[in-house]
Design an enzyme around this catalytic site. Structure first.
Site, PDB file in Angstrom:
ATOM      1  CG  ASN A 175       4.443 -69.656 -52.176  1.00 14.67           C
ATOM      2  OD1 ASN A 175       3.869 -68.863 -51.429  1.00 14.67           O
ATOM      3  ND2 ASN A 175       3.919 -70.821 -52.505  1.00 14.67           N
ATOM      4  CD1 TRP A 176       8.487 -65.452 -48.850  1.00 13.97           C
ATOM      5  CD2 TRP A 176       7.777 -64.079 -47.236  1.00 13.97           C
ATOM      6  NE1 TRP A 176       9.340 -64.375 -48.822  1.00 13.97           N
ATOM      7  CE2 TRP A 176       8.925 -63.511 -47.838  1.00 13.97           C
ATOM      8  CE3 TRP A 176       7.155 -63.388 -46.206  1.00 13.97           C
ATOM      9  CZ2 TRP A 176       9.455 -62.293 -47.428  1.00 13.97           C
ATOM     10  CZ3 TRP A 176       7.684 -62.168 -45.793  1.00 13.97           C
ATOM     11  CH2 TRP A 176       8.823 -61.627 -46.391  1.00 13.97           C
ATOM     12  CE  LYS A 177       5.189 -73.643 -50.442  1.00 14.46           C
ATOM     13  NZ  LYS A 177       5.475 -75.089 -50.511  1.00 14.46           N
ATOM     14  CG  HIS A 271       1.121 -73.593 -54.822  1.00 17.11           C
ATOM     15  ND1 HIS A 271       1.186 -74.646 -53.933  1.00 17.11           N
ATOM     16  CD2 HIS A 271       2.406 -73.156 -54.982  1.00 17.11           C
ATOM     17  CE1 HIS A 271       2.443 -74.841 -53.576  1.00 17.11           C
ATOM     18  NE2 HIS A 271       3.203 -73.949 -54.198  1.00 17.11           N
ATOM     19  CD  GLU A 273       1.915 -76.027 -50.396  1.00 20.01           C
ATOM     20  OE1 GLU A 273       3.046 -76.499 -50.195  1.00 20.01           O
ATOM     21  OE2 GLU A 273       1.628 -74.826 -50.201  1.00 20.01           O
ATOM     22  CD  GLU A 346       3.190 -76.040 -57.739  1.00 16.11           C
ATOM     23  OE1 GLU A 346       3.843 -75.712 -56.739  1.00 16.11           O
ATOM     24  OE2 GLU A 346       1.951 -76.057 -57.759  1.00 16.11           O
ATOM     25  N   GLY A 352       8.888 -79.312 -50.941  1.00 12.00           N
ATOM     26  CA  GLY A 352       9.060 -79.485 -49.512  1.00 12.00           C
ATOM     27  C   GLY A 352       9.641 -80.816 -49.099  1.00 12.00           C
ATOM     28  CB  SER A 393      13.093 -78.988 -53.021  1.00 10.28           C
ATOM     29  OG  SER A 393      12.019 -79.522 -52.276  1.00 10.28           O
ATOM     30  N   GLY A 414      10.383 -71.944 -52.573  1.00  9.04           N
ATOM     31  CA  GLY A 414       9.602 -72.095 -51.356  1.00  9.04           C
ATOM     32  C   GLY A 414      10.411 -71.759 -50.127  1.00  9.04           C
TER      33      GLY A 414
END
Length: 752
Positions: A175-177, A271, A273, A346, A352, A393, A414
């Site tokens: 997941n490049w975000k 997700h 976020e 997750e 992160g 992570s 991530g």
């Protein structure tokens, strides 16, 4: 229906992750007919700090009427029973099985006594816990007979560990975000990913090996480039989110049909976020999921997980259960059984932050998710079938231990997915962990083998910028090597100070020509040069210094983006040379596979292209003693292959010899074969040389080098010493180590 013959005693042995007994046997001198206690035997696990790969893995052994031996959940019970249980009698009779109503089992007292005898965990090791079904007890307190009765009562049908052990293909997703910042950076990253996978981890290879599925989720503006650049690599492309509508006045929204028509095969939903920052609810996620399922070509990764506060409050199971039920509300069981939905666990507290759930924590959470799925659909098979990733992570160093847990089916990556090499290492780690799980599922266990370790010492502080290509001449009793970028060729007879000769060009590698002469792979042409000083006196100039190196033949290609790199003389006297993409790390051609592998015929001085595909950085070129096997690797891929070799034709029958473990730093560089057929590989960036068994892929010895090793060879009078070249800035000298008794090299052939 089979019955159990009367016995005076039964024995159950707890096994380590490698099949070795590490606990006392559980023995009963009297038979017990209680079904609930009998449940304990085939379900009992012990998890210990036995080694760094310890897992929930061992069950009581059993055999069916045909003599097949395995563990519960692998073969299935003859006669349709819920459980299979094996017992041995006092004189070591054959394991037999029986339906639940005819179980014989150890008493609760016996089981408790055996567990208690394991003792408390060591202070230095990870915590030990005992489990049966959904029952767990930490080893900080003794296991009592009452605990055993409780475990037997609550364990059983609802336990994830006793569900059908279906093979689930792991999935590694990146997941490049909101990264990277520009399209140019994205294209560079995509090219590097493609180069790591094409010809090494692509669709055909992965399908044959059962390797994980690979997916990336770039920002939407980069999706079209990703689909184009990754075509043929085996890496699929997905979108990070999607709307709940197909079309209409919904400014800024994206429809599932748009993703499919753009080449996406996956989409992320729910997700953390999106939930925490943008307020997406379970109902919203469910609506989007329903809309996505209208597109047959689109799969969904549904994210669930708890916050740190929820985790510390013991709410993990309740949180993920609510998210599972809410996200899958109204979704037919057939959707999950058709593998349309993957679950990603997750833990929000690990995303992160650099924090990573321990393997135990990840396994426990995944079991909770499987229980939730099974309860929601009223089917154990659903819980056992759905793939569940871990995301939080994830790094190359943590991958294999996390993926080694039986209920962890891959990773949602991530930050590490923004580095092509890190993502590839995680992919390889997941593949390696899954291979071990398959071996364990088949009842095969390898020994907990630790390689023998040696230490090399620096013997010449030559300060080479890039020492490479060591070769030993038995005729000259001298070692030759190069400092590639400085255009230097070095000679040392092990007694006098070494001397060097400047070639006036960058040098890739060298080969023996005879009479103290060498074939030199220069940047523009193949050269010959003499390395003899007057009277063999190192203080005197080289005899033909005035004439300089002599041209032999042009190099095999003339692209400015490549140069000669690794090479050796084959056992038939020809020079095999691999090229190097000079811009494989930076520049317009970054990531391109444009380097080739060639052979220079010693008689005709004609070049042949011997490899049907291109690569970036040739290395590991060396040959078996009979000359019929050649080893080769493209360094950035961290893989080494063997090929059938003939002096008159191309390389054939490629097979993978070794993939570097995900948690091992560095990459394979120069290599050599010893007289026993073992492969020695310098791990540049890893501070070591490894001895590899090409047949098993097992690392059997490690030579530690307190520098950056680049290549290896054998030398000295008995060919029983190893010489290791290194490079700056963490090295540049020549290193040496005496080999253990029985390990020696092979004579280096000459170009003729």
């Amino acid at each position: 229906m089979p019955t159990m013959r009367a016995t005076a005693a039964i024995t159950v042995t707890l096994l380590s992750s490698h099949g070795h007994a590490f606990a006392p046997a559980i023995t009963s001198t009297s038979l017990a007919s209680s079904k609930k206690v009998a449940r304990l035997a085939p379900l009992l696990h012990v998890q210990t700090g036995h080694d760094r790969r310890s897992e929930w893995d061992s069950y009581a052994p059993y055999a069916d009427g045909d003599g097949r031996v395995g563990t519960v959940g692998e073969i299935g019970c003859p006669g349709g029973g819920d459980w299979c249980f094996g017992a041995t009698d006092d004189d070591g009779g054959t394991l037999v099985d029986s339906p639940p109503s005819e179980y014989a089992a150890a008493s609760a007292n016996d089981v408790a006594a055996s567990l208690e005898s394991l003792g408390p965990p060591s202070v230095a090791g990870p915590p030990r816990s005992y489990g049966l079904g959904s029952w767990r007890k930490e080893a900080s307190a003794p296991v009592t007979p009452a605990d055993v009765e409780t475990a037997a009562a609550v364990g059983g049908e609802s336990s994830a560990t006793t569900r059908p052990q279906l093979r689930r293909r792991p999935i590694v997703a990146g997941n490049w975000k909101l990264n990277p910042a520009t399209k140019g950076e994205a294209i560079t990253l995509l090219k590097l990913l493609a180069a790591n996978f094409v010809n090494h981890r692509d669709d055909a290879i992965s399908a044959l090996s059962g390797a994980p599925e690979a997916v990336i989720f770039p920002p939407l503006p980069y999706v079209a480039d990703a689909v184009c650049i990754l075509e043929g690599s085996g890496i699929q492309v997905g979108a990070q989110n999607v709307g709940c509508n197909e079309k209409g006045a919904f400014t800024g929204e994206i429809a599932p049909s748009m993703l499919v028509s753009s080449g996406c095969s996956y989409v992320l939903l729910g997700h953390s976020e999106r939930r925490t920052i943008f307020g997406e609810t379970d109902a919203h996620v469910n609506a989007c999921l329903r809309k996505c399922l209208e597109q047959p070509a689109l799969r969904i990764i549904l994210c669930v997980g708890e916050t740190l506060r929820e985790y510390e409050g013991g709410m993990l199971e309740r949180v993920v259960d609510a998210q599972i039920r809410g996200g899958l509300d109204g979704i037919d069981v057939g959707v999950l059984m058709a593998d349309r939905v993957v679950i990603a666990y997750e833990p929000v507290w690990a995303i992160g932050t650099g924090l990573v759930a321990t393997p135990d924590q990840a396994q426990a959470a995944h079991v909770a998710i499987r229980n939730s799925l099974s309860n929601h659909y009223g089917s154990e098979e659903v819980g056992a079938s759905v793939r569940i990733q871990y995301g939080g992570s994830v790094t190359p160093e943590s991958t294999e231990q996390l993926m080694g847990e039986m209920d962890v089916d891959g990773a949602l990556v991530g930050g590490a997915s923004l580095d092509a090499d890190s993502f590839t290492r995680i992919f390889d780690g997941a593949a390696s962990a899954d291979a071990r799980k398959k071996v364990q599922a088949n009842g095969q266990y390898s020994a907990n083998y630790l390689p023998r370790e040696l230490m090399a010492t620096e013997v010449l502080p030559t300060k080479n910028a890039l020492g490479e290509s060591p070769v030993w001449s038995e005729v000259d009793q001298a070692l030759y090597w190069v400092s590639a970028t400085e255009g230097e060729v070095w000679r040392w007879n092990l007694k006098d100070p070494p001397f060097r000769r400047l070639m006036g060009t960058a040098v890739g590698c060298i080969g023996l020509l005879g009479d103290s002469a060498l074939v030199v792979a220069g940047e523009s042409a193949m050269l010959t040069t003499s390395m003899v000083s007057l009277g063999n006196d190192p203080t005197q100039p080289i005899a033909d210094f005035a004439s300089g190196p002599q041209p032999l033949v042009d190099r095999p290609d003339h692209m400015t983006s490549t140069r000669p790199n690794d090479g050796r003389i084959d056992r038939y006297g020809n020079f095999v040379l691999g090229m190097y993409n000079q811009y494989h790390r930076a520049g317009a051609t970054e990531g391109s596979n444009n380097a080739g592998l060639y052979r220079l015929n010693a008689r005709t001085l004609m070049w042949d292209n011997i490899l049907p595909y291109k690569f970036r950085v040739s290395n590991c070129i060396c040959f078996s003693g009979d000359g019929n096997t050649m080893y080769f690797g493209d360094t950035p891929t961290r893989r080494v292959y063997a090929f059938d070799y003939s002096p008159d034709g191309p390389l054939t029958n490629r097979r993978l010899v070794w993939t570097m473990p995900a948690d091992m730093a560095g990459a394979p560089d120069g290599a050599q074969v010893d007289a026993q057929g073992k492969l020695w590989i310098a791990i540049t960036g890893g501070g070591r040389v490894v001895q590899l068994d090409p047949g098993s892929g097992e690392v059997e010895m490690v030579v530690h080098v307190d520098a950056n090793p680049t290549s290896v060879t054998f030398g000295a009078a008995g060919l029983d010493e190893m010489f290791i070249t290194t490079r700056a800035p963490h090295g540049g000298g020549l290193w040496r180590v005496k080999m253990p008794y029985g390990v020696r090299g092979l004579p280096e052939p000459e170009f003729k």
